[in-house]
Design an enzyme around this catalytic site. Structure first.
Site, short mmCIF file in Angstrom:
data_model
loop_
_atom_site.label_atom_id
_atom_site.label_comp_id
_atom_site.label_asym_id
_atom_site.label_seq_id
_atom_site.Cartn_x
_atom_site.Cartn_y
_atom_site.Cartn_z
N HIS A 150 2.22 26.30 32.44
CA HIS A 150 2.90 27.36 32.95
C HIS A 150 3.19 28.45 31.89
O HIS A 150 3.53 29.69 32.28
CB HIS A 150 4.33 26.84 33.42
CG HIS A 150 4.66 27.61 34.71
ND1 HIS A 150 4.79 29.02 34.48
CD2 HIS A 150 5.54 27.22 35.59
CE1 HIS A 150 5.30 29.49 35.67
NE2 HIS A 150 5.91 28.57 36.27
N ASP A 377 -12.77 31.34 49.01
CA ASP A 377 -13.94 30.84 49.70
C ASP A 377 -15.11 30.71 48.39
O ASP A 377 -15.44 31.77 47.86
CB ASP A 377 -14.27 31.50 50.89
CG ASP A 377 -15.65 31.51 51.56
OD1 ASP A 377 -16.27 30.50 51.11
OD2 ASP A 377 -16.24 32.31 52.36
#
Length: 431
Positions: A150, A377
């Protein structure tokens, strides 16, 4: 599951990125982020692209995001920095001798399935900041498990990287990865005389007198998945009576329901820690394609009686007002606070909760509603599921666009076992 290979994938290009070799100090926003690896999972039904195609796209994408191929390290004063040393991304390939349909249960991996992402490192220093596991199933489905640190990047940044990676796989050799904004120093420029005016020492960082939450055995915290249809969200917005976002109306609703399920005393106060993207709130604004950390938190706070008795519009108003207070003045005050801490050589420790923490009577929320699944995608269709990890902190919730129906939202939430039945009974009630 059988591990077939593990390797360190390093960007290869004729001209190294200008940042390669740099030792980039952590900004005050980086230091406010959790010192932790955050796992996420993307599920692609078969036939999914080959591992080779996915790896080639990864190599291309990572060249534009050199921090992810670097390492966390300490300088001579014991302060953290990102060493952009091009050591690479850790990549595991595994085969799983079952079909995806055998292990996906209500949008989550079945409880008895091995973690589909790399083992989370116990230490942050010297290890790959981005670690990926490609799990190939018998049906030729692909589950991509990702762990990213993070302090290298927030959720907005990682969504940019995921999109670049997916596009590189889909477009192939002709794709040129867009260059994100990488100037971390630009986000944290104190005034000539740093003048923090808010209490950042007890909000973004620990100071010894923050809320003392109980810590319990992990088996007392249950992870729930709640699906809100587009029609349900529309009904909620109608009840608010004014324009509001999907996130605001759903947070108001869940805050009401978890407060009721907990059976708190009417005079008790409850608050929600709300993540706020500060890129557009700074003055001057930081470009939205900035890659790094630039998140702070708002804290809407009400008495229990007001959460339960107020209209949806009233609770949404409290959330909106708290978020609005994270404005350019607040952001600059936070940056100035970091400047004063640096000048004094002060080590700052983020207010990250430990596993097993019970936030009750409070809560924490993060929104991943900005994810655009069609952009993820790899060339054979968008992922059929986007799975966050099991949440180890009671009261922690994440909103994610639903993969079940267009316009719907999935809520992943950690709830204390003694409140699960009541919460599930009332979560769809608009009374």
């Amino acid at each position: 599951m059988e591990i077939t290979s593990s390797t360190m994938v390093k960007p290869v290009c004729s001209v190294p990125h200008p940042l390669v070799g740099e030792k980039v100090p952590l900004t005050v926003f980086d230091r406010a982020a959790a010192d932790a690896f955050i796992p996420t999972v993307l599920v692609y039904p078969g036939p999914a692209p080959s591992n080779e195609a996915v790896k080639e796209g990864l190599l291309k994408a990572i060249t534009a995001y050199p921090h992810l191929a670097g390492r966390l390290a300490l300088d001579d004063h014991g302060r953290r920095f990102l060493h952009v040393n091009n050591e690479g991304v850790f990549l595991i390939e595994a085969t799983v001798p079952v079909d995806l349909a055998d292990v996906l249960v209500d949008g989550r991996m079945a409880a008895d399935v091995e973690d589909p992402y790399p083992t989370i490192p116990e230490e942050s220093f010297g290890v790959a900041l981005l670690q990926i596991q490609l799990n190939r199933y018998r049906c030729d489905g692909l589950v991509v498990g990702i762990c990213s640190h993070h302090q290298a990047a927030d959720g907005h940044s990682m969504s940019m990287f995921f999109t670049a990676w997916a596009t590189a796989v889909r477009e192939g050799k002709d794709f040129t990865t867009p260059t994100p904004f990488l100037d971390r120093a630009r986000t944290s420029v104190p005034r000539s005389t740093p003048t923090p005016v808010f209490n950042h020492r007890s909000l973004e960082f620990t100071c010894g007198d923050r809320d003392a939450y109980a810590v319990v055995p992990m088996d007392r915290i249950k992870n729930l998945t709640v699906h809100f249809t587009a029609e349900f969200v529309a009904d909620l917005k109608a009840r608010v009576g004014a324009r509001c976002s999907t996130f605001q109306c759903l947070l108001a609703h869940v805050w009401k329901k978890i407060t009721a399920a907990r059976e708190l005393k009417p005079e008790e106060f409850t608050k929600v820690r709300v993540a706020v993207n500060c890129r557009g709130r700074a003055s001057p604004p930081v470009p939205m394609d900035f890659f790094g950390n630039m998140v702070l938190w708002a804290f809407p706070r009400l008495q229990v009686r007001d959460v339960l008795s107020s209209s949806y519009g009233g609770v949404v108003g409290a959330i909106r007002d708290a978020v609005a207070r994270i404005d350019d003045e607040y952001v600059q005050s936070f940056v100035d606070f970091g400047g004063v801490a640096d000048a004094n050589g002060e080590e700052l420790v983020a207010t990250a909760a430990a596993a097993g923490t019970m936030f009750c009577p409070d809560a924490e929320v993060d929104s991943w509603l900005g994810f655009r699944f069609h952009q993820l995608d790899f060339g054979t269709g968008a992922p059929s599921a986007f799975i966050p990890p099991d949440l180890p902190i009671e009261g922690l919730m994440i909103f994610v666009p639903s993969r079940k129906a267009n316009g719907g939202v999935d809520l992943f939430m950690a709830v204390a076992e003694e409140h699960v039945a009541a919460f599930e009974e009332i979560i769809y009630s608009l009374d």
